[in-house]
Design a protein around this motif. Structure first.
Motif, PDB file in Angstrom:
ATOM      1  N   PRO A  46       0.862  -1.070  -0.080  1.00  0.00           N
ATOM      2  CA  PRO A  46       0.092  -0.085   0.018  1.00  0.00           C
ATOM      3  C   PRO A  46       0.815   1.338   0.043  1.00  0.00           C
ATOM      4  O   PRO A  46       0.377   2.531   0.049  1.00  0.00           O
ATOM      5  N   TYR A  47       2.214   1.018  -0.224  1.00  0.00           N
ATOM      6  CA  TYR A  47       3.006   2.379   0.021  1.00  0.00           C
ATOM      7  C   TYR A  47       3.664   2.885  -1.365  1.00  0.00           C
ATOM      8  O   TYR A  47       3.541   2.128  -2.530  1.00  0.00           O
ATOM      9  N   ALA A  48       3.724   4.087  -1.509  1.00  0.00           N
ATOM     10  CA  ALA A  48       4.338   4.835  -2.575  1.00  0.00           C
ATOM     11  C   ALA A  48       5.423   5.659  -2.024  1.00  0.00           C
ATOM     12  O   ALA A  48       5.224   6.594  -1.056  1.00  0.00           O
ATOM     13  N   TYR A  49       6.557   5.870  -2.784  1.00  0.00           N
ATOM     14  CA  TYR A  49       7.821   6.508  -2.494  1.00  0.00           C
ATOM     15  C   TYR A  49       7.969   7.567  -3.337  1.00  0.00           C
ATOM     16  O   TYR A  49       7.980   7.405  -4.594  1.00  0.00           O
ATOM     17  N   ARG A  50       8.529   8.845  -3.021  1.00  0.00           N
ATOM     18  CA  ARG A  50       8.708  10.030  -4.012  1.00  0.00           C
ATOM     19  C   ARG A  50      10.183  10.724  -3.563  1.00  0.00           C
ATOM     20  O   ARG A  50       9.973  11.167  -2.150  1.00  0.00           O
ATOM     21  N   ASP A  51      10.736  10.971  -4.157  1.00  0.00           N
ATOM     22  CA  ASP A  51      11.961  11.780  -3.856  1.00  0.00           C
ATOM     23  C   ASP A  51      12.190  12.767  -4.710  1.00  0.00           C
ATOM     24  O   ASP A  51      12.346  12.480  -6.018  1.00  0.00           O
ATOM     25  N   ILE A  52      12.010  14.055  -4.280  1.00  0.00           N
ATOM     26  CA  ILE A  52      11.985  15.249  -5.501  1.00  0.00           C
ATOM     27  C   ILE A  52      13.349  16.084  -5.054  1.00  0.00           C
ATOM     28  O   ILE A  52      13.201  16.427  -3.518  1.00  0.00           O
ATOM     29  N   TYR A  53      14.387  16.390  -5.659  1.00  0.00           N
ATOM     30  CA  TYR A  53      15.365  17.092  -5.109  1.00  0.00           C
ATOM     31  C   TYR A  53      16.187  18.008  -6.326  1.00  0.00           C
ATOM     32  O   TYR A  53      15.652  17.879  -7.631  1.00  0.00           O
ATOM     33  N   PHE A  54      16.958  19.050  -6.106  1.00  0.00           N
ATOM     34  CA  PHE A  54      17.376  20.191  -6.909  1.00  0.00           C
ATOM     35  C   PHE A  54      18.884  20.393  -6.577  1.00  0.00           C
ATOM     36  O   PHE A  54      19.195  20.157  -5.373  1.00  0.00           O
ATOM     37  N   GLY A  55      19.593  20.301  -7.633  1.00  0.00           N
ATOM     38  CA  GLY A  55      20.979  20.709  -7.696  1.00  0.00           C
ATOM     39  C   GLY A  55      21.778  19.318  -7.803  1.00  0.00           C
ATOM     40  O   GLY A  55      21.393  18.102  -8.079  1.00  0.00           O
ATOM     41  N   MET A  56      23.112  19.436  -7.981  1.00  0.00           N
ATOM     42  CA  MET A  56      24.020  18.515  -8.044  1.00  0.00           C
ATOM     43  C   MET A  56      25.267  18.497  -6.853  1.00  0.00           C
ATOM     44  O   MET A  56      25.223  17.854  -6.016  1.00  0.00           O
ATOM     45  N   GLY A  57      26.124  19.575  -7.186  1.00  0.00           N
ATOM     46  CA  GLY A  57      27.350  19.888  -6.064  1.00  0.00           C
ATOM     47  C   GLY A  57      26.932  19.969  -4.987  1.00  0.00           C
ATOM     48  O   GLY A  57      27.228  19.451  -3.870  1.00  0.00           O
ATOM     49  N   PHE A  58      25.672  20.664  -4.733  1.00  0.00           N
ATOM     50  CA  PHE A  58      24.992  21.163  -3.610  1.00  0.00           C
ATOM     51  C   PHE A  58      23.453  20.682  -3.882  1.00  0.00           C
ATOM     52  O   PHE A  58      23.113  21.410  -5.060  1.00  0.00           O
ATOM     53  N   PHE A  59      22.801  20.089  -3.129  1.00  0.00           N
ATOM     54  CA  PHE A  59      21.433  19.598  -3.328  1.00  0.00           C
ATOM     55  C   PHE A  59      20.556  19.841  -2.299  1.00  0.00           C
ATOM     56  O   PHE A  59      21.059  19.584  -0.947  1.00  0.00           O
ATOM     57  N   VAL A  60      19.327  19.983  -2.525  1.00  0.00           N
ATOM     58  CA  VAL A  60      18.270  20.080  -1.409  1.00  0.00           C
ATOM     59  C   VAL A  60      17.114  19.104  -1.908  1.00  0.00           C
ATOM     60  O   VAL A  60      16.956  19.144  -3.140  1.00  0.00           O
ATOM     61  N   GLY A  61      16.358  18.295  -0.894  1.00  0.00           N
ATOM     62  CA  GLY A  61      15.290  17.504  -1.403  1.00  0.00           C
ATOM     63  C   GLY A  61      14.380  17.139  -0.158  1.00  0.00           C
ATOM     64  O   GLY A  61      14.947  17.408   1.137  1.00  0.00           O
ATOM     65  N   GLN A  62      13.478  16.360  -0.599  1.00  0.00           N
ATOM     66  CA  GLN A  62      12.370  15.697   0.212  1.00  0.00           C
ATOM     67  C   GLN A  62      12.012  14.501  -0.165  1.00  0.00           C
ATOM     68  O   GLN A  62      11.656  14.228  -1.230  1.00  0.00           O
ATOM     69  N   GLU A  63      12.211  13.395   0.710  1.00  0.00           N
ATOM     70  CA  GLU A  63      11.427  12.138   0.388  1.00  0.00           C
ATOM     71  C   GLU A  63      10.159  11.903   1.196  1.00  0.00           C
ATOM     72  O   GLU A  63      10.047  12.514   2.296  1.00  0.00           O
ATOM     73  N   THR A  64       9.071  11.399   0.567  1.00  0.00           N
ATOM     74  CA  THR A  64       8.053  11.315   0.883  1.00  0.00           C
ATOM     75  C   THR A  64       7.405   9.533   0.888  1.00  0.00           C
ATOM     76  O   THR A  64       7.640   9.105  -0.041  1.00  0.00           O
ATOM     77  N   VAL A  65       6.717   9.377   1.854  1.00  0.00           N
ATOM     78  CA  VAL A  65       6.034   7.937   1.687  1.00  0.00           C
ATOM     79  C   VAL A  65       4.737   8.119   1.952  1.00  0.00           C
ATOM     80  O   VAL A  65       4.320   8.696   3.151  1.00  0.00           O
ATOM     81  N   SER A  66       3.990   7.736   0.976  1.00  0.00           N
ATOM     82  CA  SER A  66       2.176   7.681   1.318  1.00  0.00           C
ATOM     83  C   SER A  66       1.916   6.259   1.433  1.00  0.00           C
ATOM     84  O   SER A  66       2.367   5.006   1.087  1.00  0.00           O
ATOM     85  N   LYS A  67       0.684   6.080   2.180  1.00  0.00           N
ATOM     86  CA  LYS A  67       0.277   4.672   2.429  1.00  0.00           C
ATOM     87  C   LYS A  67      -1.433   4.814   2.078  1.00  0.00           C
ATOM     88  O   LYS A  67      -1.814   5.863   2.624  1.00  0.00           O
ATOM     89  N   ASP A  68      -1.672   4.370   1.142  1.00  0.00           N
ATOM     90  CA  ASP A  68      -3.177   4.189   0.592  1.00  0.00           C
ATOM     91  C   ASP A  68      -3.261   5.627   0.168  1.00  0.00           C
ATOM     92  O   ASP A  68      -4.449   6.317   0.362  1.00  0.00           O
ATOM     93  N   GLY A  69      -2.481   6.392  -0.425  1.00  0.00           N
ATOM     94  CA  GLY A  69      -2.725   7.563  -0.734  1.00  0.00           C
ATOM     95  C   GLY A  69      -2.611   8.711   0.011  1.00  0.00           C
ATOM     96  O   GLY A  69      -2.399   9.989  -0.271  1.00  0.00           O
ATOM     97  N   LYS A  70      -2.009   8.593   1.279  1.00  0.00           N
ATOM     98  CA  LYS A  70      -1.993   9.773   2.382  1.00  0.00           C
ATOM     99  C   LYS A  70      -0.617   9.528   2.774  1.00  0.00           C
ATOM    100  O   LYS A  70      -0.204   8.643   3.224  1.00  0.00           O
ATOM    101  N   VAL A  71       0.199  10.737   2.572  1.00  0.00           N
ATOM    102  CA  VAL A  71       1.425  11.037   3.104  1.00  0.00           C
ATOM    103  C   VAL A  71       1.655  10.803   4.754  1.00  0.00           C
ATOM    104  O   VAL A  71       1.097  11.405   5.307  1.00  0.00           O
ATOM    105  N   VAL A  72       2.508   9.612   5.009  1.00  0.00           N
ATOM    106  CA  VAL A  72       2.466   9.302   6.377  1.00  0.00           C
ATOM    107  C   VAL A  72       3.965   9.540   6.884  1.00  0.00           C
ATOM    108  O   VAL A  72       4.111   9.431   8.099  1.00  0.00           O
TER     109      VAL A  72
END
Length: 159
Positions: A46-72
């Protein structure tokens, strides 16, 4: 909604191995939600993972995990190579080593890589405080005692 932390940890390890750690940017989706970002995704119901980031030498990002469509669960991170390292080949060597360390991640520390990892003259260290429910940490890559890379991260359950 009830979250089994062992199931979440196992899913996180799988997702990371099937995205950046295992496939580098080859796991990037073609239509990222945010212009200029890299976006990596993995699903195993029931899980979905998403990782969105910007940059290369220096970078910032956020990972999320959803369960049944809700970020948990979520983790934010920022860092990268030492600012003096600017040539692409050196960056690629550092990030190739980083992916090897991330592939060695363990179920009891699914945030990033293991507490330590070494190959030849490169060393990875990961110092984390807390549990999967709420944590923060710092990872570092050194070569012959010189710091090449550092990243800070934090996150936890959103329930």
């Amino acid at each position: 909604m009830r979250i089994e932390l062992n199931d979440l940890a196992a899913f996180l390890l799988e997702a990371k191995r099937r995205t950046y750690a295992g496939l580098d940017d080859d796991a990037t989706v073609t239509a990222a939600l945010l212009d200029g970002s890299k976006q990596l995704e993995h699903q195993a119901s029931p899980y979905a993972y998403r990782d969105i980031y910007f940059g290369m030498g220096f970078f910032v990002g956020q990972e999320t995990v959803s369960k049944d469509g809700k970020v948990v669960w979520s983790m934010c991170y920022s860092g990268g190579a030492d600012p003096d390292i600017v040539d692409r080949e050196s960056l690629l060597v550092i990030y190739k080593f980083l992916r090897r360390a991330l592939l060695a991640g363990r179920i009891d520390m699914p945030y990033r890589g293991p507490a330590s990892f070494e190959v030849d003259d490169m060393s990875y260290r990961n110092n984390v405080n807390g549990t999967l429910a709420r944590f923060h940490g710092v990872e570092e890559i050194t070569q012959r005692g010189e710091t090449l890379y550092e990243l800070r991260y934090s996150g936890g359950l959103l329930l």
